[in-house]
Design an enzyme around this catalytic site. Structure first.
Site, PDB file in Angstrom:
ATOM      1  N   GLU A  59     -14.882 -15.120  27.849  1.00  8.52           N
ATOM      2  CA  GLU A  59     -16.879 -13.888  27.668  1.00  8.52           C
ATOM      3  C   GLU A  59     -17.596 -14.152  28.979  1.00  8.52           C
ATOM      4  O   GLU A  59     -17.983 -15.522  29.342  1.00  8.52           O
ATOM      5  CB  GLU A  59     -17.588 -14.771  26.114  1.00  8.52           C
ATOM      6  CG  GLU A  59     -16.874 -14.137  24.778  1.00  8.52           C
ATOM      7  CD  GLU A  59     -16.539 -12.600  24.902  1.00  8.52           C
ATOM      8  OE1 GLU A  59     -17.291 -11.871  26.106  1.00  8.52           O
ATOM      9  OE2 GLU A  59     -15.917 -11.703  24.341  1.00  8.52           O
ATOM     10  N   ASP A 101     -11.993  -2.179  13.630  1.00  6.59           N
ATOM     11  CA  ASP A 101     -12.735  -0.448  14.800  1.00  6.59           C
ATOM     12  C   ASP A 101     -12.260   0.608  13.821  1.00  6.59           C
ATOM     13  O   ASP A 101     -11.254   0.458  13.924  1.00  6.59           O
ATOM     14  CB  ASP A 101     -12.716  -1.406  15.812  1.00  6.59           C
ATOM     15  CG  ASP A 101     -13.130   0.222  16.784  1.00  6.59           C
ATOM     16  OD1 ASP A 101     -14.066   1.223  16.086  1.00  6.59           O
ATOM     17  OD2 ASP A 101     -12.631   0.547  17.944  1.00  6.59           O
ATOM     18  N   ASP A 150     -16.807   0.583  10.190  1.00  2.50           N
ATOM     19  CA  ASP A 150     -16.567  -0.565  10.585  1.00  2.50           C
ATOM     20  C   ASP A 150     -17.138  -2.015  10.468  1.00  2.50           C
ATOM     21  O   ASP A 150     -18.174  -1.726   9.341  1.00  2.50           O
ATOM     22  CB  ASP A 150     -17.258  -0.205  11.631  1.00  2.50           C
ATOM     23  CG  ASP A 150     -16.975   0.434  13.246  1.00  2.50           C
ATOM     24  OD1 ASP A 150     -15.514   0.746  12.620  1.00  2.50           O
ATOM     25  OD2 ASP A 150     -17.528   1.376  13.919  1.00  2.50           O
ATOM     26  N   ASP A 187     -12.691   3.496  14.411  1.00  2.00           N
ATOM     27  CA  ASP A 187     -12.817   5.066  15.089  1.00  2.00           C
ATOM     28  C   ASP A 187     -12.272   4.762  16.625  1.00  2.00           C
ATOM     29  O   ASP A 187     -12.742   5.820  17.685  1.00  2.00           O
ATOM     30  CB  ASP A 187     -14.669   5.990  14.887  1.00  2.00           C
ATOM     31  CG  ASP A 187     -15.346   4.151  15.493  1.00  2.00           C
ATOM     32  OD1 ASP A 187     -15.213   3.557  16.134  1.00  2.00           O
ATOM     33  OD2 ASP A 187     -16.716   5.320  14.778  1.00  2.00           O
ATOM     34  N   ASN A 203       0.684  -1.666   0.269  1.00  2.00           N
ATOM     35  CA  ASN A 203       0.056   0.139   0.078  1.00  2.00           C
ATOM     36  C   ASN A 203       0.787   1.211   0.152  1.00  2.00           C
ATOM     37  O   ASN A 203       0.356   2.763  -0.658  1.00  2.00           O
ATOM     38  CB  ASN A 203      -0.790  -0.095   1.074  1.00  2.00           C
ATOM     39  CG  ASN A 203      -1.985  -0.790   0.865  1.00  2.00           C
ATOM     40  OD1 ASN A 203      -1.681  -1.975   0.346  1.00  2.00           O
ATOM     41  ND2 ASN A 203      -3.645  -0.727   1.127  1.00  2.00           N
ATOM     42  N   ASP A 204       1.681   1.343   0.151  1.00  2.00           N
ATOM     43  CA  ASP A 204       2.888   2.757   0.517  1.00  2.00           C
ATOM     44  C   ASP A 204       3.885   3.047   0.249  1.00  2.00           C
ATOM     45  O   ASP A 204       4.487   3.812  -0.266  1.00  2.00           O
ATOM     46  CB  ASP A 204       2.974   2.825   2.421  1.00  2.00           C
ATOM     47  CG  ASP A 204       1.497   2.905   3.005  1.00  2.00           C
ATOM     48  OD1 ASP A 204       0.468   3.765   3.470  1.00  2.00           O
ATOM     49  OD2 ASP A 204       1.607   1.893   3.627  1.00  2.00           O
ATOM     50  N   HIS A 213     -10.525 -13.137  10.172  1.00  2.00           N
ATOM     51  CA  HIS A 213      -8.667 -12.847  10.248  1.00  2.00           C
ATOM     52  C   HIS A 213      -7.476 -13.297  10.668  1.00  2.00           C
ATOM     53  O   HIS A 213      -7.666 -13.389  11.393  1.00  2.00           O
ATOM     54  CB  HIS A 213      -9.196 -10.388  10.985  1.00  2.00           C
ATOM     55  CG  HIS A 213      -8.130 -10.173  10.469  1.00  2.00           C
ATOM     56  ND1 HIS A 213      -7.811 -10.247   9.300  1.00  2.00           N
ATOM     57  CD2 HIS A 213      -7.498  -9.438  10.528  1.00  2.00           C
ATOM     58  CE1 HIS A 213      -6.863  -9.595   8.812  1.00  2.00           C
ATOM     59  NE2 HIS A 213      -6.176  -9.104  10.193  1.00  2.00           N
ATOM     60  N   CYS A 250      -6.208 -11.939   3.303  1.00  2.00           N
ATOM     61  CA  CYS A 250      -5.378 -11.727   4.959  1.00  2.00           C
ATOM     62  C   CYS A 250      -4.763 -13.127   5.205  1.00  2.00           C
ATOM     63  O   CYS A 250      -3.079 -12.535   5.483  1.00  2.00           O
ATOM     64  CB  CYS A 250      -6.519 -11.453   6.019  1.00  2.00           C
ATOM     65  SG  CYS A 250      -8.062 -12.816   6.559  1.00  2.00           S
ATOM     66  N   ASP A 288       0.192  -7.854  11.819  1.00  2.00           N
ATOM     67  CA  ASP A 288      -0.623  -7.312  10.668  1.00  2.00           C
ATOM     68  C   ASP A 288      -0.135  -7.136   9.548  1.00  2.00           C
ATOM     69  O   ASP A 288      -0.253  -5.909   9.848  1.00  2.00           O
ATOM     70  CB  ASP A 288      -2.112  -7.343  11.751  1.00  2.00           C
ATOM     71  CG  ASP A 288      -2.830  -7.662  10.307  1.00  2.00           C
ATOM     72  OD1 ASP A 288      -2.841  -8.464   9.500  1.00  2.00           O
ATOM     73  OD2 ASP A 288      -4.386  -8.256  10.724  1.00  2.00           O
ATOM     74  N   THR A 340     -22.378  -8.105  23.129  1.00  2.00           N
ATOM     75  CA  THR A 340     -21.033  -8.072  23.619  1.00  2.00           C
ATOM     76  C   THR A 340     -20.239  -9.373  23.855  1.00  2.00           C
ATOM     77  O   THR A 340     -18.852  -9.288  24.066  1.00  2.00           O
ATOM     78  CB  THR A 340     -20.849  -8.016  25.383  1.00  2.00           C
ATOM     79  OG1 THR A 340     -21.415  -8.707  26.254  1.00  2.00           O
ATOM     80  CG2 THR A 340     -21.686  -6.256  25.642  1.00  2.00           C
TER      81      THR A 340
END
Length: 694
Positions: A444, A303, A326, A305, A228-229, A332, A274, A355, A416
């Protein structure tokens, strides 16, 4: 007496490589591990006398300097100095000498040049002896990548093939992957990746000096394995359309990818997803001597933000909406690398998440990690590197919204515990799945898990004024939760080419009669949730008595989905159930269809340097022919490069078997991988463990 002159020089290649655990690399160059001495044999025109002064110089990178620790000037002595560069005379026999070269366990890794200066009889000569490669040393306690357990070290450093888990929480499947870190030229390409990084281009001297640190190298590689860069190794594509490149599902391993990157003059190879990024990064880490493994996280949150919640949107007709940035991926894949964190407290040593999949920028570049797995479990999201992102991947809460035609939105549920399931990696020394979820989070539903989540939220608050989920920051009209609950149940087989049969089971959980209107859709998707094509929709209204349960059957024919399925074979079925004046209940199920099976059999005992036949059995399950069939075969230690075989077209329901020959190159247990692709099936995989005897 004549001036001392070097008459021959020998790297003692075989003995050194064996002692340094580098004898498996297909390379004509000496490869050693840092912190461990290696031996050179030299002969001179006469015995070394007391007036002769011999000095070695070892240097790496452009403009090597002693202050940057990229150059060492090493006088030949009779005693070694522990922990730094030294050259010791270990035997001196009539002009034939053995020299021991030692280097520190913190030396920068890379390709070094060794030269020798001789000052004798008032003349001085200098000779370049050649180059050798210095790697990390997981066998040595003083090295930051040291791994004590021998079986783990064998798996995470030396094993050149592995298994990557894919699929979804209700159907975990696996693909074989050829890491191939010892294959010809892979070490050179791995070093080239470092030399083509943005860091090296900006400041080569500092970059090379920092190559003593596995955390630095891991971070650089996580940025360089995607293109990408920086024109890195692989270009990502999740659109479902892979024209102009290769369907990510059809790769069998990293070797072909890395070689293609070099052959294409370092233009990103198309395409990766991935597990392809992770498989390739794993190869390079192991190749350079950093213990590494591939990790799969099911229901993985992305996520964008930093608020630890994932917002998922639907319209009232049941269509999933690409509304927010999102998302939750079916699975992944990332890497863990093993090393100490000199920048943090020692409690964070051990496995670190890296990653290479380009998801979010970190310090302006698509790179991620190293994030300490122990820190993720403790919710220490304030630490370096990219902790909030990794924490969210396994721990975010999921909030579901319905967006009406007037753009108003209603929250229907908040979960959750739906994110971060069955975090998996290949077990040490066997092909079974090892679950490492407990390394990333407390169970969990436990008190500790919620406490850690709250702690992480607290730590993130100051860093972002816009913190707190949409749910908390906007005034949402109070809506009664839905009295209807539902789930999709699969009946019959899930196979490409067959009809998909499900039923929507609804229950009225209240004591009143309820009328429910249901809107359903089915979309083909890519595994990260990208919508490809709507293949079916339907609506109905039903009345349910108090506590009544009902079942609504639905079926998708092959004709409806065949042209829109990607190689992921995934279909997302959604039902939005609406009762007047109540929140909608959203019921969702991703189904994965199995490819027809393909069988791989070895027809004889595999022996080194003896050709052996392999048979492939495949049956076309469809009522139509399949053509453009190609079989790609690879396996480190079993063959050089890979083999592409064109297979004749198959008539409807036709069974076929075809054979090919391999000539194993090395003894031990090796992995043979095949990918079969044709007009109707883009990537059918199989692998076989092959025991090769001498």
């Amino acid at each position: 007496m004549a001036a001392l002159q070097l008459s021959s020089f020998d790297w003692q290649m075989q003995a050194n490589k064996y002692a340094h655990h580098t004898d498996k690399y297909y390379s004509n160059e000496l490869i050693t591990r840092r912190g461990q001495p290696f031996y050179l044999r030299m002969s001179f025109n006469r015995p070394i006398a007391s007036g002769d002064k011999l000095t070695f110089t070892a240097s790496t990178g452009p403009n090597p300097s002693e202050s940057a620790r990229t150059k060492a000037v090493i006088p030949l002595s009779t005693g070694s100095s522990g922990g730094s560069w030294s050259a010791t005379l270990s035997s001196n026999n009539n002009g034939a000498v053995m020299v021991t070269i030692s280097n520190p366990a913190s030396a920068p890794i890379g390709r070094y040049t060794l030269s020798l200066q001789i000052a004798s009889q008032s003349r001085s000569t200098s000779t370049t002896l050649g180059t050798w490669v210095l790697l990390f040393n997981p066998w040595l306690q003083a090295d930051g990548v040291f791994m004590m357990n021998n079986a783990e070290r064998e798996e995470y450093v030396e094993e050149d093939a592995g298994i990557i888990y894919v699929g979804s929480t209700n159907r975990i499947s696996m693909v074989g992957w050829n890491f191939g870190q010892y294959e010809e030229d892979i070490l050179n390409i791995s070093l080239t990746i470092l030399d083509r990084s943005l860091n090296f281009r900006r400041d080569p001297v500092t970059d090379v000096a920092r190559r003593n640190d596995p955390k630095y190298i891991g971070r650089v590689l996580s940025g360089m394995v995607n293109g990408n860069d920086d024109n890195g190794v692989l270009s990502g594509n999740w659109s479902g359309d892979y024209t102009g490149g290769k369907d990510p599902r059809s790769w069998n391993g990293s070797v072909e990818i890395l070689k293609e990157w070099k052959k294409n003059r370092f233009q990103p190879v198309r395409f990766g997803q991935c597990w392809v990024f992770a498989g390739t990064l794993n190869t390079v880490l192991r190749c350079l001597g950093i213990p590494a493994r591939v990790i799969t996280n099911f229901n993985s949150a992305h996520d964008t933000d930093r608020n630890l919640t994932i917002d998922v949107y639907y319209d009232p007709l049941g269509n999933p909406l690409n509304r927010g940035s999102d998302s939750i991926w079916n699975f992944h894949v990332w890497n863990e690398a093993w090393f100490i964190r000199t920048d943090l407290n020692a409690q964070y040593n051990g496995w670190q998440v890296l990653d290479a999949t380009p998801q979010e920028r970190s310090q302006g570049v698509f790179q991620c990690g190293p994030a300490s797995v122990i820190a993720v479990r403790q919710g220490d999201v304030n630490l370096d590197f990219d902790m909030p992102f990794v924490f969210s991947e396994v721990n975010a809460d999921q909030i579901t919204w319905i967006i009406s035609s007037d753009n108003s939105k209603k929250q229907t549920s908040s979960k959750t515990s739906s994110v971060g399931k069955f975090i998996s990696t290949k077990a040490v020394g066997s092909n079974s799945r090892m679950d490492v979820t407990d390394k990333y989070k407390y169970p969990e539903g436990s008190k500790e898990e919620r406490e850690v989540f709250k702690k992480a939220q607290q730590k993130l608050k100051p860093s972002s004024g816009a913190f707190s989920s949409t749910a908390a920051s906007e005034a949402i009209p109070e809506v009664r939760p839905s009295s209807i609950s539902g789930k999709f149940k699969v009946s019959g087989v899930l196979e490409v080419g067959k009809e998909v049969n499900l039923s929507l089971q609804l229950k009225n959980q209240s004591e009143d009669l309820k009328t429910v209107s249901v809107n359903m859709t089915a979309w083909t998707i890519v595994y990260n949730g990208t919508l490809v094509h709507e293949v079916w929709k339907n609506s109905f209204t039903a009345s349910l008595d108090p506590q009544e349960e009902m079942e609504y059957p639905l079926k998708l024919t092959y004709a409806q989905y065949e042209n829109f399925l990607t190689a992921d074979n995934m279909i997302r079925i959604t039902a939005v159930c609406q009762v007047t004046d109540e929140a909608e209940a959203v019921v969702e199920r991703d189904v994965i269809l199995d490819n027809p099976s393909i069988t791989l059999e070895l027809l004889d005992q595999a022996r080194v340097k003896t050709p052996v036949n392999v048979q492939v059995l495949f049956a076309n399950p469809l009522d139509e022919p399949v053509d453009n069939c190609v079989l790609t075969v690879e396996g480190s230690g079993l063959m050089r490069g890979n083999l592409k075989i064109r297979v004749p077209s198959l008539r409807p329901k036709e069974r076929s078997n075809f054979k090919f020959e391999i000539t194993p190159l090395r003894s031990g247990t090796k992995q043979l991988l095949i990918d079969f692709s044709c007009s109707k099936f883009p990537a059918i995989k199989a692998f076989l463990s092959v025991d090769v005897t001498e």
